[in-house]
Design an enzyme around this catalytic site. Structure first.
Site, PDB file in Angstrom:
ATOM      1  N   GLU B  60      -5.695   9.394   3.474  1.00  0.00           N
ATOM      2  CA  GLU B  60      -6.644   8.515   2.775  1.00  0.00           C
ATOM      3  C   GLU B  60      -8.085   8.958   2.956  1.00  0.00           C
ATOM      4  O   GLU B  60      -8.867   8.957   2.004  1.00  0.00           O
ATOM      5  CB  GLU B  60      -6.490   7.069   3.238  1.00  0.00           C
ATOM      6  CG  GLU B  60      -5.318   6.318   2.597  1.00  0.00           C
ATOM      7  CD  GLU B  60      -3.980   6.644   3.223  1.00  0.00           C
ATOM      8  OE1 GLU B  60      -3.945   7.419   4.204  1.00  0.00           O
ATOM      9  OE2 GLU B  60      -2.959   6.124   2.735  1.00  0.00           O
ATOM     10  N   HIS B 129       0.049  -5.102   6.776  1.00  0.00           N
ATOM     11  CA  HIS B 129       0.204  -4.837   5.341  1.00  0.00           C
ATOM     12  C   HIS B 129      -0.125  -6.044   4.463  1.00  0.00           C
ATOM     13  O   HIS B 129       0.292  -6.082   3.301  1.00  0.00           O
ATOM     14  CB  HIS B 129       1.646  -4.407   5.035  1.00  0.00           C
ATOM     15  CG  HIS B 129       1.976  -3.005   5.446  1.00  0.00           C
ATOM     16  ND1 HIS B 129       2.185  -2.645   6.744  1.00  0.00           N
ATOM     17  CD2 HIS B 129       2.126  -1.864   4.721  1.00  0.00           C
ATOM     18  CE1 HIS B 129       2.470  -1.350   6.809  1.00  0.00           C
ATOM     19  NE2 HIS B 129       2.435  -0.858   5.595  1.00  0.00           N
TER      20      HIS B 129
HETATM   21  C1  LIG Z   1      -2.351   5.272   6.276  1.00  0.00           C
HETATM   22  C2  LIG Z   1      -1.121   4.952   5.517  1.00  0.00           C
HETATM   23  N1  LIG Z   1      -0.992   5.389   4.251  1.00  0.00           N
HETATM   24  C3  LIG Z   1       0.109   5.111   3.532  1.00  0.00           C
HETATM   25  C4  LIG Z   1       1.132   4.384   4.077  1.00  0.00           C
HETATM   26  C5  LIG Z   1       2.367   4.071   3.247  1.00  0.00           C
HETATM   27  N2  LIG Z   1       3.507   4.821   3.739  1.00  0.00           N
HETATM   28  C6  LIG Z   1       4.317   4.289   4.669  1.00  0.00           C
HETATM   29  S1  LIG Z   1       5.487   5.337   5.141  1.00  0.00           S
HETATM   30  C7  LIG Z   1       4.980   6.529   4.102  1.00  0.00           C
HETATM   31  C8  LIG Z   1       5.700   7.829   4.058  1.00  0.00           C
HETATM   32  C9  LIG Z   1       5.790   8.446   5.403  1.00  0.00           C
HETATM   33  O1  LIG Z   1       6.643   9.543   5.396  1.00  0.00           O
HETATM   34  P1  LIG Z   1       6.972  10.335   6.721  1.00  0.00           P
HETATM   35  O2  LIG Z   1       5.737  10.477   7.537  1.00  0.00           O
HETATM   36  O3  LIG Z   1       7.668  11.562   6.346  1.00  0.00           O
HETATM   37  O4  LIG Z   1       7.915   9.357   7.546  1.00  0.00           O
HETATM   38  P2  LIG Z   1       9.349   8.794   7.128  1.00  0.00           P
HETATM   39  O5  LIG Z   1       9.094   7.547   6.355  1.00  0.00           O
HETATM   40  O6  LIG Z   1      10.051   9.839   6.365  1.00  0.00           O
HETATM   41  O7  LIG Z   1      10.022   8.480   8.424  1.00  0.00           O
HETATM   42  C10 LIG Z   1       3.875   6.086   3.380  1.00  0.00           C
HETATM   43  C11 LIG Z   1       3.168   6.845   2.342  1.00  0.00           C
HETATM   44  C12 LIG Z   1       0.952   3.920   5.400  1.00  0.00           C
HETATM   45  N3  LIG Z   1       1.866   3.167   5.989  1.00  0.00           N
HETATM   46  N4  LIG Z   1      -0.160   4.217   6.091  1.00  0.00           N
END
Ligand SMILES: Cc1ncc(C[n+]2csc(CCOP(=O)(O)OP(=O)(O)O)c2C)c(N)n1
Ligand SMILES: [Mg+2]
Lengths: 318, 325
Positions: B60, B129
């Site tokens: 972000e 959230h």
């Molecule tokens: C700062 C922030 N930006 C966006 C999100 C929304 N978000 C939650 S999980 C995720 C994907 C994360 O993927 P990864 O790091 O590969 O972990 P996984 O879910 O595969 O375990 C996103 C975009 C968030 N929680 N926090």
């Protein structure tokens, strides 16, 4: 039963518990008993179970919203976890946290964090406190491969390496960040390379074999405990379900998912156990025990009370 | 007039402005291939290509800053936050950069950028959230903040935001994305800084914005059955703030209530109360009151969440409290 099988049997049981627990949670979600976000760990179980098998009671864990696996592997009860999903006052966070925010002070489980990146610095802070107090405690921090570009991760690594903090950061590379494959979120394929710029030890391996996960994370935990040096590890794994329950997973084929299920860590542990002399009857007994434990947890969650209105403001301040 | 959903109205605004102006591009997490976490941007990648619909990693602060830099040299970025909660990571870029560039450069550089995404509580998504961000961002000189409550305003305000030469923050709402409503045909633009009276009445003037409009209107219907007719002002823009219609209504009713989802401490509601008491003091028959979210981080439990966010019932009680003076 053969002695070498005992350890694997214990880890196998934990993995099975996580899987059956989450299958029950998915069902409860579709019945409307669980709300909000529900991120399942199914497929990744060996990562948490193998890693946490190295921890002592004083060690700490900090995870993401995908936290059911680490919570159960840490010995948090299926009852407290399921009740949290149901939003009940008997839950591990009194029904105030939900799926993404499992906490257990007694077992040094410090969340369950929902904002990507920031929790890695928090984990470094927990490791800092151990060092400050002169204790040989280790902090384990989990995050996803999609989260290694964010500032919080890098600042935390930079500090952990500079200050020699007893921290093990485990990137669970399940190949997707929501709907985005690693190739579109990162300029390199191997997230453990991120350690190099900080002069930090690193490792990278697959989560197929829970004993191997245990051994490799064990090396990093020993490094943290004995020499107070941090390590960055990439565990290559895979999630079978969507990012969360609301994700239909259209960005990958069912063939891909089926192919990956062929290297399932639970199936592998089962066949290894058989090779060590564990019988079908032994495995069936464990399966029955685990199923009973999950059923009991669901019943407990169902029957538990909702938190009262007085809890809304009760924890705003100490 | 056509009936659209709120998310479709936003999408139309983006697509029409991208058609009009090649400087406009969209950037954010999962906006392209995934078609948007909440499907606001569905189809845009196919239509405009990867040059103009840019998927980002979870960064972000990085992509907000890329937006600011691109805006300073003449592009017109639309930066999507998957939810406004994640804008906390980009706070520095929005507050220390986007908002300040024009002033610091003595007017040499503008920052024509849009930051948008869902604001406030969705459903049981817990403490991190479920936050309302208007109090944080309306505090900052140099930022404009809008919060469309209706489908038509979603389109019209977003179009204005994209055309504006300042940073404009568009606070959408996940619970409104599925809302259906009429949208005028053609180039429907709603000016920033103009509020709307959406209901007339002589008993109490209710000032609100965003999702809370949809708690206030049903509450007004209930009260009308008892003969209590409330006027309702939808602010639409939170900064700049247009209180003209609200003040005119208070001159008639002598009573006012502000309804906001966000926390009570400070914030937009407090600003509205301050201005009403200053500018319509003579007309007031009693204090201006507020119905707000409870002063706590959002609990996950459904029942507690419902108690934490204002409801039709709490709005009705708020109106009665104002009338009791
Ligand atoms: C700062 C922030 N930006 C966006 C999100 C929304 N978000 C939650 S999980 C995720 C994907 C994360 O993927 P990864 O790091 O590969 O972990 P996984 O879910 O595969 O375990 C996103 C975009 C968030 N929680 N926090
Ligand atoms: Mg991932």
């Amino acid at each position: 039963m053969a002695a070498p099988a005992d350890e694997l049997l214990g880890l196998y049981r934990q993995m099975l518990l996580i899987r059956r627990f989450e299958e029950a949670a998915a069902k409860a979600y579709s019945q409307g008993k669980i709300g909000g976000f529900l991120h399942l760990y199914i497929g990744q179980e060996a990562s948490a179970v193998g890693a946490l098998a190295n921890l002592d009671a004083g060690d700490a864990i900090v995870g993401t919203y995908r936290d059911h696996g680490i919570a159960l592997a840490r010995g948090m009860s299926a009852r407290a976890c399921m009740a949290e999903l149901y939003g009940k006052v008997t839950g591990c966070s009194k029904g105030l946290g939900g799926s993404m925010h499992f906490f257990d002070a007694e077992r040094r489980m410090l969340g369950g964090d929902g904002i990507v990146g920031g929790h890695v610095a928090v984990a470094a802070g927990v490791a800092f406190a151990s060092k400050y107090r002169g204790l040989k405690e280790v902090t384990l921090c989990f995050l996803g491969e999609g989260s290694v570009s964010i500032g919080g991760f890098h600042e935390a690594l930079s500090l952990a390496a500079l200050w020699d903090l007893p921290l093990v950061v485990i990137v669970e590379n399940n190949e997707y960040s929501m709907g985005t494959p690693l190739s579109r979120t990162l300029s390199v394929h191997d997230t453990s390379q991120k350690a190099h710029g900080y002069g930090m030890a690193s490792d990278r391996f697959k989560s197929d074999d829970v004993m191997e996960v245990k051994r490799r994370v064990g090396e990093a935990v020993a490094r943290a405990r004995e020499t107070s040096k941090p390590t960055l590890i990439e565990v290559q794994t895979y999630r079978y379900r969507g990012h969360s329950m609301s994700d239909p997973g259209k960005y990958r084929t069912s063939d891909e998912v089926e192919l990956r299920k062929k290297t399932d860590p639970i199936v592998k542990a089962e066949s290894d156990l058989r090779a060590l002399g564990v019988t079908d009857a032994d495995l069936a007994r464990i399966e029955a025990e685990v199923e009973a434990e999950v059923e009991d947890a669901s019943r407990f969650a169902d029957e538990s009370a909702e938190p009262g209105e007085e809890l809304i403001e009760a924890f705003t301040y100490a | 007039m056509r009936e659209l959903r709120y998310r479709e109205a936003l999408r139309e605004a983006i697509a029409e402005e991208m058609d009009r102006d090649d400087r406009v591009f969209l950037m954010g997490e999962e906006v392209g291939y995934y078609q948007g976490a909440y499907k606001v941007t569905e189809g845009l990648l196919e239509r405009f290509g990867a040059r103009r619909v840019v998927d980002t990693p979870i960064t972000e602060e990085g992509f907000a800053g890329v937006g600011v830099g691109a805006a300073m040299v003449g592009l017109r970025p639309i930066i999507e936050f998957m939810t406004w909660n994640f804008s906390a990571v980009a706070f520095d870029q929005i507050i220390n950069h986007a908002a300040k560039i024009r002033q610091m450069s003595g007017g040499q550089f503008a920052c024509p950028i849009v930051f948008r995404g869902p604001n406030g509580a969705a459903r049981q998504t817990g403490a991190q959230h479920s936050q309302c961000w208007e109090a944080f961002y309306t505090h900052i000189p140099g930022l404009k903040v809008v919060a469309p409550a209706t489908v038509a305003d979603a389109k019209g305000l977003l179009k204005s935001a994209i055309r504006d030469d300042n940073p404009v923050l568009v606070l959408e709402d996940e619970r409104l994305y599925g809302l259906k409503g009429e949208v005028p045909d053609g180039d429907h633009v709603v000016p920033i800084g103009v509020s709307a009276q959406v209901r007339d009445g002589d008993a109490v003037t209710i000032v609100t914005w965003g999702k809370m409009l949809h708690m206030v209107l049903p509450a007004c219907e209930l009260l009308a059955k008892e003969g209590v007719e409330c006027a309702v002002i939808d602010l639409r823009s939170l900064r700049p703030l247009d209180l003209g219609p609200a003040l005119a209504s208070v001159e008639k009713t002598g009573r006012a209530l502000v309804v906001q989802e966000s926390w009570p401490y400070g914030g937009v509601g407090a600003e509205v109360v301050d201005r009403i008491q200053r500018d319509a003091f003579g007309a007031l028959k009693g204090p201006v009151l507020r119905v707000t979210g409870r002063d706590a981080s959002m609990p996950y439990n459904k029942h507690l969440e419902d108690l934490t966010i204002p409801s039709v019932d709490t709005v009705v009680r708020g109106v009665r409290a104002v009338l009791a003076w």
